[in-house]
Design a protein around this motif. Structure first.
Motif, PDB file in Angstrom:
ATOM      1  N   THR A   1      26.798  27.351   7.546  1.00 50.79           N
ATOM      2  CA  THR A   1      28.327  27.531   7.912  1.00 50.79           C
ATOM      3  C   THR A   1      28.637  28.773   8.196  1.00 50.79           C
ATOM      4  N   ASP A   2      27.755  29.773   8.047  1.00 49.73           N
ATOM      5  CA  ASP A   2      27.994  31.426   8.253  1.00 49.73           C
ATOM      6  C   ASP A   2      28.680  31.416   9.935  1.00 49.73           C
ATOM      7  N   ARG A   3      29.377  32.180  10.052  1.00 48.54           N
ATOM      8  CA  ARG A   3      29.934  32.408  11.594  1.00 48.54           C
ATOM      9  C   ARG A   3      28.894  33.023  12.322  1.00 48.54           C
TER      10      ARG A   3
ATOM     11  N   LYS B   1      33.978  21.674   7.880  1.00 50.15           N
ATOM     12  CA  LYS B   1      32.797  22.499   7.356  1.00 50.15           C
ATOM     13  C   LYS B   1      33.115  23.660   6.710  1.00 50.15           C
ATOM     14  N   GLY B   2      32.553  24.108   5.745  1.00 54.41           N
ATOM     15  CA  GLY B   2      32.713  25.265   4.888  1.00 54.41           C
ATOM     16  C   GLY B   2      33.966  24.993   3.760  1.00 54.41           C
TER      17      GLY B   2
ATOM     18  N   GLU C   1      35.434  24.789   0.374  1.00 56.20           N
ATOM     19  CA  GLU C   1      34.855  25.270  -1.064  1.00 56.20           C
ATOM     20  C   GLU C   1      34.569  24.264  -1.824  1.00 56.20           C
TER      21      GLU C   1
ATOM     22  N   ASP D   1      24.393  25.570   1.215  1.00 59.09           N
ATOM     23  CA  ASP D   1      24.161  25.408   2.639  1.00 59.09           C
ATOM     24  C   ASP D   1      22.640  25.568   2.942  1.00 59.09           C
TER      25      ASP D   1
END
Length: 291
Positions: free
Chosen positions: A236-238, A92-93, A95, A7
């Motif tokens: 994509t990290d929260r 999104k996200g 795997e 990402d």
């Protein structure tokens, strides 16, 4: 050329405007523009899955030669093909996929894989949208508070523990410079959830606007600090919008940009209108601040 396997790292959540980066991939698009992918960026992209906040505007420079970034969008790759915007076939996200910020430039831009570039987001445009996004969250929480008594059944709650009308009824949200437009469908499913739709349809919307505006003005006067908490630096990290309001600490998942305090919003005005969407009443909330 090899597509990125990880990402894009993003620095805009912490307020960064300028970022040095390395070009990892350049790909011509069918519309004549070129997608430039970098290892890191300060540019906020528009996400086709929930396109509430527009992309930053600005430039990408190679050895001092600037090219205008015509748009910035979320893209994704499975390692073989690049999918841009609404063409992305997975969530999104997912795997095995890398999710990227694609900087779209003119086909004539002299940018190549391996170039070291400087990416610059326009500060005035960013600030105006950040004001709009922060105001949007504040107005949505204030609306939930104003409508709290209209629920006859338990409903999922918002960041302050009130029934989440905004989250349950929202149809669309659009962040604009110095404000936002949010639309809520007053349909059968909302009535079945226990919300008194009939009373809202018959409501004096000017009174509702005064109530919601008064709450937002109170929060602005308190100078409530705002921050964006991050689980990491990847696209994509929260990320979470956190506001220390007089009513308590509000935390809302959010991928956009924000100002550092509700005090930065200046004067606020919220207005409502009922519109029709093929027979379904829709409540439209317009939020405006002066900054």
């Amino acid at each position: 050329m090899t597509l990125p396997a990880q990402d894009t790292r993003v620095t805009y959540p912490s307020g960064e405007l300028v970022q040095r980066a390395v070009v990892l991939h350049v790909e011509p698009l069918a519309d004549g523009r070129v997608a430039v992918l970098t290892d890191v960026t300060s540019f906020h992209p528009v996400d086709a899955a929930w396109p509430d906040q527009p992309a930053d505007v600005g430039t990408i420079a190679v050895d001092g030669t600037e090219s205008a970034v015509l748009d910035a969008v979320v893209a994704a790759t499975d390692g073989t093909d690049l999918f841009v915007g609404s063409d992305i076939p997975v969530r999104k996200g997912t795997e095995g996929w890398a999710f990227l910020v694609a900087h779209l430039v003119d086909a004539g831009a002299a940018i190549a894989e391996g170039d070291e570039v400087v990416i610059t987001a326009d500060p005035a445009a960013r600030h105006a949208l950040s004001l709009g996004h922060t105001a949007c969250h504040a107005a949505s929480l204030a609306l939930n508070a104003a409508l709290e008594s209209r629920w006859s059944k338990p409903a999922r709650t918002d960041a302050l523990g009130r029934p989440d009308f905004d989250g349950i009824a929202i149809a669309s949200s659009r962040i604009e410079p110095f404000g936002s437009v949010d639309r809520y469908r007053l349909n059968k499913s909302l009535r079945r959830a226990g919300f008194d739709v009939a009373s809202l349809v018959d409501e004096d919307l000017d009174v509702l606007a005064q109530t919601v505006t008064a709450t937002v003005v109170w929060w602005i006067s308190s100078g409530s600090p705002v921050r964006v908490d991050r689980a990491g630096d990847a696209l994509t990290d929260r990320r979470t919008w956190v506001a220390e309001l007089p009513d308590g600490t509000a935390e809302i998942p959010c991928g956009g940009t924000h100002v550092g305090s509700l005090g930065a919003l200046g004067e606020a005005r919220i207005a409502f209108e009922l519109v029709d969407d093929e027979g379904t009443p829709v409540l439209e909330m317009r939020t405006r601040v002066t900054g």
